[in-house]
Design an enzyme around this catalytic site. Structure first.
Site, PDB file in Angstrom:
ATOM      1  N   LYS A 105       0.878  -1.182   0.000  1.00  0.00           N
ATOM      2  CA  LYS A 105       0.000   0.000   0.000  1.00  0.00           C
ATOM      3  C   LYS A 105       0.909   1.224   0.000  1.00  0.00           C
ATOM      4  O   LYS A 105       1.420   1.621   1.029  1.00  0.00           O
ATOM      5  CB  LYS A 105      -0.884  -0.031   1.256  1.00  0.00           C
ATOM      6  CG  LYS A 105      -2.250   0.605   1.089  1.00  0.00           C
ATOM      7  CD  LYS A 105      -2.249   2.047   0.654  1.00  0.00           C
ATOM      8  CE  LYS A 105      -2.059   3.030   1.781  1.00  0.00           C
ATOM      9  NZ  LYS A 105      -1.889   4.416   1.321  1.00  0.00           N
ATOM     10  N   GLY A 126       6.340   5.249   8.321  1.00  0.00           N
ATOM     11  CA  GLY A 126       5.502   6.445   8.296  1.00  0.00           C
ATOM     12  C   GLY A 126       5.582   7.165   9.627  1.00  0.00           C
ATOM     13  O   GLY A 126       6.559   7.033  10.367  1.00  0.00           O
ATOM     14  N   SER A 127       4.528   7.896   9.935  1.00  0.00           N
ATOM     15  CA  SER A 127       4.547   8.747  11.124  1.00  0.00           C
ATOM     16  C   SER A 127       4.219   7.948  12.388  1.00  0.00           C
ATOM     17  O   SER A 127       3.665   6.843  12.307  1.00  0.00           O
ATOM     18  CB  SER A 127       3.529   9.871  10.949  1.00  0.00           C
ATOM     19  OG  SER A 127       2.240   9.297  10.854  1.00  0.00           O
ATOM     20  N   THR A 163       0.324   7.093  12.916  1.00  0.00           N
ATOM     21  CA  THR A 163      -0.138   5.987  12.064  1.00  0.00           C
ATOM     22  C   THR A 163       0.519   4.682  12.500  1.00  0.00           C
ATOM     23  O   THR A 163      -0.125   3.630  12.500  1.00  0.00           O
ATOM     24  CB  THR A 163       0.166   6.268  10.577  1.00  0.00           C
ATOM     25  OG1 THR A 163      -0.207   7.607  10.287  1.00  0.00           O
ATOM     26  CG2 THR A 163      -0.597   5.339   9.678  1.00  0.00           C
ATOM     27  N   GLY A 164       1.791   4.755  12.880  1.00  0.00           N
ATOM     28  CA  GLY A 164       2.487   3.559  13.359  1.00  0.00           C
ATOM     29  C   GLY A 164       1.777   2.948  14.559  1.00  0.00           C
ATOM     30  O   GLY A 164       1.649   1.717  14.664  1.00  0.00           O
ATOM     31  N   GLU A 185       9.072   1.664  11.108  1.00  0.00           N
ATOM     32  CA  GLU A 185      10.114   2.674  10.860  1.00  0.00           C
ATOM     33  C   GLU A 185       9.416   4.024  10.931  1.00  0.00           C
ATOM     34  O   GLU A 185       8.682   4.390  10.011  1.00  0.00           O
ATOM     35  CB  GLU A 185      10.729   2.481   9.464  1.00  0.00           C
ATOM     36  CG  GLU A 185      11.445   1.166   9.271  1.00  0.00           C
ATOM     37  CD  GLU A 185      12.730   1.078  10.059  1.00  0.00           C
ATOM     38  OE1 GLU A 185      13.244   2.116  10.499  1.00  0.00           O
ATOM     39  OE2 GLU A 185      13.211  -0.050  10.250  1.00  0.00           O
ATOM     40  N   CYS A 240      13.334  11.027   7.306  1.00  0.00           N
ATOM     41  CA  CYS A 240      13.066  10.572   8.684  1.00  0.00           C
ATOM     42  C   CYS A 240      14.271  10.787   9.584  1.00  0.00           C
ATOM     43  O   CYS A 240      14.141  11.091  10.761  1.00  0.00           O
ATOM     44  CB  CYS A 240      12.663   9.110   8.680  1.00  0.00           C
ATOM     45  SG  CYS A 240      13.840   8.085   7.785  1.00  0.00           S
ATOM     46  N   GLU A 253       8.793  16.630  15.170  1.00  0.00           N
ATOM     47  CA  GLU A 253       9.285  16.395  13.813  1.00  0.00           C
ATOM     48  C   GLU A 253       8.549  17.331  12.855  1.00  0.00           C
ATOM     49  O   GLU A 253       7.324  17.267  12.734  1.00  0.00           O
ATOM     50  CB  GLU A 253       9.032  14.937  13.401  1.00  0.00           C
ATOM     51  CG  GLU A 253       9.576  14.624  12.021  1.00  0.00           C
ATOM     52  CD  GLU A 253       9.266  13.200  11.564  1.00  0.00           C
ATOM     53  OE1 GLU A 253       8.108  12.778  11.676  1.00  0.00           O
ATOM     54  OE2 GLU A 253      10.197  12.526  11.089  1.00  0.00           O
TER      55      GLU A 253
END
Ligand code: NAD
Length: 493
Positions: free
Chosen positions: A176, A229-230, A233-234, A251, A285, A383
């Protein structure tokens, strides 16, 4: 390219018929569309992956999969210029950087071909156990159907970091990509197919995170989720994984420090600090977005950085010599500008801080530097994921380390000094998964990659990346002719 999904070896419409516009961030013009996949499409893709995992693919050797991985690498190589341009149009990054991403992607598929071959040699390896009546062997079996969810900052490369090891391990997958940058992932699906990947082994479902991404995370037949991702969402992905006890690697984001001591070579520092925060528009990142400079060098360093930041060539990533392109999307642009406004209240702006003059369209933001940033400010702690550097000064090594490690993140950290004993000492004390000495950001695909604290769980790349997609299975045999003698006692007892 028609807005289609790639499922079971062929192109198909999204079940709900939805579409997502694809916008060129340099012009803000719509230039393509994606199929908006939803849970029904994820269901079809996972079913296809499950069937493929029970077919001939399950019986391939590492050597056979290596041949396919090398064919994928060759397929990408044959189209590298077109793919690099597509990445620029989709993501905004300068063309030279996109070429670098595609070269790394090719390298990644070739590297995992080598690891796939190495896996054959390790199958059934003996583990010495402290009882010679037993023989223990380990076999590595593919995890099964895996769900791969990737972000927009290195669209094809982040997909390759997961697709290549998953295929090397013998898994089947549903990828995705980010709804902002899915075009090269769809090209990858085609290239995999042309390279001989059997139908159903690689499926690509484009769509929104809250629809396709959430459905993939929650699908009970997905045995492992690999997410980049962020942090928010993680956490959502990890929560979904926990419900089915799926394997998981995350990650996530970072707010990485670069510590500069007075004895460092000033011009080298200027180069690496700039590379560490302005490369890929700061949408990295591991960007070293917190500069922690010793008080003897801090003033001169900030002056030189401001001088050089002012010379950076900003423009459409397709134009010659451009070093800083637009940010990826309107959402990201608004978010970064919002942080810059916060920074103007929290610290001292010394460079940039606005949309560059003369740019009427596109998500462009000047390279921006704040000094005198206090550790309790938002621009120091959060971030930003844009071309924004925050600078603070320190006096002692302990103070520098305290500032560097005072973060909820722990992805990367860098130290610049001519004193190599100090460099090693500081490197050992950094709370980060990746540490650079006298540089920032160089990334090789053989070492482990990943973060501590909220920057993630697990490691990608190298053989660590391969192990993410394998289940080590212990097979222990009793090989003695003597009875074990626990329940069935001998007659002399
Ligand atoms: P994001 O979390 O918004 O999206 C990442 C992916 O998750 C996208 O494909 C998105 O569609 C999907 N998604 C969104 N909501 C979802 C949900 N509820 N369930 C499942 N999937 C969902 O991140 P982004 O804005 O695309 O990327 C930027 C972030 O990625 C930054 O925080 C950056 O630090 C991080 N990142 C980390 C690394 C690393 O190696 N640690 C590398 C690149 C980017």
């Amino acid at each position: 390219m028609e807005p289609k999904l790639f499922i079971d070896g062929g192109w198909t419409d999204a079940a709900d018929g939805g579409r997502i516009d694809v916008i060129d961030p340099a012009s803000e013009r719509v230039f393509a569309a994606l199929a908006a996949g939803t849970s029904r499409d994820i269901g079809r893709a996972v079913d296809a992956a499950k069937r493929a995992g029970q077919g001939a693919w399950a019986h391939t050797t590492g050597r056979e999969r290596a041949a396919i991985l090398r064919a994928i690498a060759a397929g990408i190589d044959a189209e590298k210029d077109r793919l690099a341009r597509l990445e620029v149009q989709d993501n905004g990054k300068p063309l030279a950087e996109a070429h670098g991403d595609i070269a790394d992607t090719i390298y990644c598929f070739n590297l995992y071909a080598t690891y796939a071959e190495g896996l054959d040699a390790r199958q059934g390896e003996t583990i010495v156990v402290p009882d010679d009546r037993f023989e223990t062997r380990v076999k590595y079996v593919p995890t099964g159907v895996v769900g791969l969810i990737v972000p927009w900052n290195y669209p094809l490369l982040m997909a390759a970091w997961k697709v290549a090891p998953a295929l090397a391990a013998g898994c089947t997958l549903v990828l995705k990509p980010s709804e902002f940058t899915s075009l090269t992932a769809l090209e990858l699906a085609r290239i995999c197919h042309e390279a001989g990947v059997p139908p159903g082994v690689v499926n690509v479902v484009t769509g929104l995170g809250r629809d396709a991404g959430a459905a993939l995370s929650a699908h009970p037949d997905v045995r492992k989720l690999a997410f980049t991702g962020s942090v928010p969402t993680g956490i959502a992905v990890a929560t979904a994984a926990a419900k089915d006890v799926k394997g998981l690697s995350l990650e996530l984001g970072g707010k990485s420090p670069i510590v500069v001591f007075d004895d460092a070579d000033l011009e080298q520092v200027v180069e690496w600090v700039m590379f560490g925060i302005f490369w890929n528009q700061g949408q990295v990142c591991s960007a070293t977005s917190r500069l922690i400079a010793q008080s003897g060098i801090a003033g001169r360093l900030v002056e030189r950085l401001a001088e050089e930041a002012g010379k950076i060539k900003i423009g459409d990533g397709m134009s010659d010599g451009v070093q800083l392109g637009p940010l990826v999307s309107r959402t990201q642009y608004d978010k970064v500008l919002d942080y810059i406004e916060t920074g103007k209240r929290e610290a001292t702006l010394v460079s940039g801080g606005a949309r560059p003059a003369g740019f009427n369209a596109g998500y462009f933001i000047e390279p921006t530097i704040f000094t005198g940033v206090s550790p309790d400010t938002r621009i120091w702690k959060e971030e930003i994921f844009g071309p924004v550097l925050s600078v603070a000064a320190f006096k002692t090594e302990d103070e520098a380390l305290a500032l560097a490690n005072d973060s909820e993140f722990g992805l990367a950290a860098a130290v610049m000094t001519r004193d190599l004993d100090r460099a090693r000492r500081v490197a050992d004390r950094f709370e980060a998964g990746v540490v650079w000495i006298n540089c920032s950001q160089p990334n090789f695909l053989e070492p482990p990659w990943g973060g501590m604290k909220k920057s993630g769980i697990g490691r990608e790349l190298g053989t660590w990346g391969l192990m993410n997609f394998l289940e080590p299975k212990q097979i222990t045999a009793y090989k003695s002719a003597e009875p074990w003698g626990w329940y069935l006692k001998s007659s002399t007892d």
